[in-house]
Design a protein around this motif. Structure first.
Motif, short mmCIF file in Angstrom:
data_model
loop_
_atom_site.label_atom_id
_atom_site.label_comp_id
_atom_site.label_asym_id
_atom_site.label_seq_id
_atom_site.Cartn_x
_atom_site.Cartn_y
_atom_site.Cartn_z
N TYR A 142 -8.89 2.35 0.49
CA TYR A 142 -7.97 2.08 1.59
C TYR A 142 -8.48 2.37 2.99
O TYR A 142 -7.90 1.88 3.96
CB TYR A 142 -6.66 2.85 1.38
N ARG A 168 -8.94 -0.65 5.53
CA ARG A 168 -7.68 -1.31 5.92
C ARG A 168 -6.84 -0.42 6.81
O ARG A 168 -6.23 -0.88 7.78
CB ARG A 168 -6.88 -1.71 4.69
N LEU A 169 -6.81 0.87 6.50
CA LEU A 169 -6.06 1.81 7.34
C LEU A 169 -6.68 1.90 8.73
O LEU A 169 -5.96 1.97 9.74
CB LEU A 169 -6.02 3.19 6.68
N VAL A 217 -5.61 -0.92 11.12
CA VAL A 217 -4.26 -0.71 11.66
C VAL A 217 -4.27 0.39 12.70
O VAL A 217 -3.72 0.24 13.80
CB VAL A 217 -3.26 -0.39 10.52
N SER A 232 0.03 1.64 -1.57
CA SER A 232 -0.29 1.10 -0.24
C SER A 232 0.87 1.31 0.73
O SER A 232 0.65 1.69 1.88
CB SER A 232 -0.63 -0.39 -0.35
N THR A 233 2.08 1.09 0.29
CA THR A 233 3.25 1.28 1.14
C THR A 233 3.34 2.72 1.59
O THR A 233 3.59 3.02 2.76
CB THR A 233 4.54 0.87 0.39
N TYR A 238 0.54 3.46 4.16
CA TYR A 238 0.82 2.87 5.47
C TYR A 238 1.93 3.64 6.18
O TYR A 238 1.90 3.80 7.39
CB TYR A 238 1.22 1.40 5.34
N ARG A 239 2.88 4.12 5.44
CA ARG A 239 3.96 4.90 6.05
C ARG A 239 3.40 6.20 6.63
O ARG A 239 3.74 6.58 7.75
CB ARG A 239 5.05 5.19 5.03
N THR A 296 1.27 5.20 9.77
CA THR A 296 2.04 4.82 10.96
C THR A 296 2.76 6.02 11.56
O THR A 296 2.86 6.12 12.78
CB THR A 296 3.04 3.67 10.66
N LEU A 324 0.72 -3.82 11.75
CA LEU A 324 0.74 -3.91 10.29
C LEU A 324 0.82 -5.36 9.82
O LEU A 324 0.19 -5.74 8.84
CB LEU A 324 1.90 -3.10 9.72
N ASP A 345 -3.09 -6.37 8.89
CA ASP A 345 -3.27 -6.24 7.45
C ASP A 345 -2.41 -7.21 6.65
O ASP A 345 -2.43 -7.18 5.43
CB ASP A 345 -2.99 -4.81 7.01
N VAL A 382 7.65 0.25 4.47
CA VAL A 382 6.74 1.18 5.15
C VAL A 382 7.47 1.93 6.26
O VAL A 382 7.31 3.14 6.41
CB VAL A 382 5.51 0.43 5.72
#
Length: 190
Positions: free
Chosen positions: A43, A46-47, A50, A86-87, A90-91, A94, A147, A151, A161
């Motif tokens: 990950y 991708r992180l 963002v 993944s959710t 991302y949470r 963010t 996001l 992504d 998220v």
């Protein structure tokens, strides 16, 4: 892609991938460092995309990703398998980025009291780049834009998220795009 049904990640999420990631999270909760390394490797790129978009620099993005991954490791026992990994990641990311944006805003406000900013247009070439235009977009809309477009998260994924409804996601994205569009049209003019 924008139907809110859950597709849209850079890599297709299959049942096998989801199950494998949930197994990794169980192992991470037991402090298995190899499992954590595997998840981080999967990950971090991708992180970082963002986080860079939200914070405006590669270095700040890297710091945010490191903090988010640390929170993932330390909080793995609180992970709920009902969420896609993944959710959940991302949470966390963010939230880390929003906290950093708040710290910056607070610091900027304090500095403005001590050292007032230069006159508008001083040293500017009259053009407003994308990063500067994004600064005009409200924080929540900026997070959602990053996001969605960095992504490719669907409306449904964005809602999960950020913990908001799909309709709120749609309205925040529309608002953010309108503000961004207007800022880009204005160029450097205020």
């Amino acid at each position: 892609m924008g139907d809110g049904t859950g597709g849209g990640l850079s890599e297709p999420v299959t049942r096998t991938t989801t199950d494998e990631e949930r197994r990794l999270m169980r192992r991470i909760a037991r402090r298995d460092q190899a499992a954590f390394a595997a998840l981080a490797l999967r990950y971090e790129a991708r992180l970082l995309v963002v986080a860079r978009r939200l914070l405006g620099s590669h270095e700040d993005g890297e710091d945010a990703v490191q903090r988010a991954l640390l929170q993932c490791y330390l909080g793995a026992a609180s992970y709920r398998p009902a969420w896609a990994v993944s959710t959940w990641l991302y949470r966390i990311l963010t939230n880390v980025c929003v906290d950093e944006m708040r710290r910056r805003a607070s610091r900027t406000a304090r500095e403005a009291l001590v050292d007032p900013p230069a006159a508008p247009g001083a040293g500017l070439d009259g053009r407003l780049d994308l990063a500067r235009a994004l600064e005009r977009v409200p924080r929540e809309a900026r997070v959602l834009l990053a996001l969605r477009y960095a992504d490719g998260l669907s409306y449904g994924e964005l809602a999960r998220v950020r913990g908001i409804s799909v309709n709120t996601v749609k309205s925040q994205l529309a608002r953010g795009k309108a503000i961004l569009r207007a800022a880009l049209r204005q160029g450097g003019r205020r």
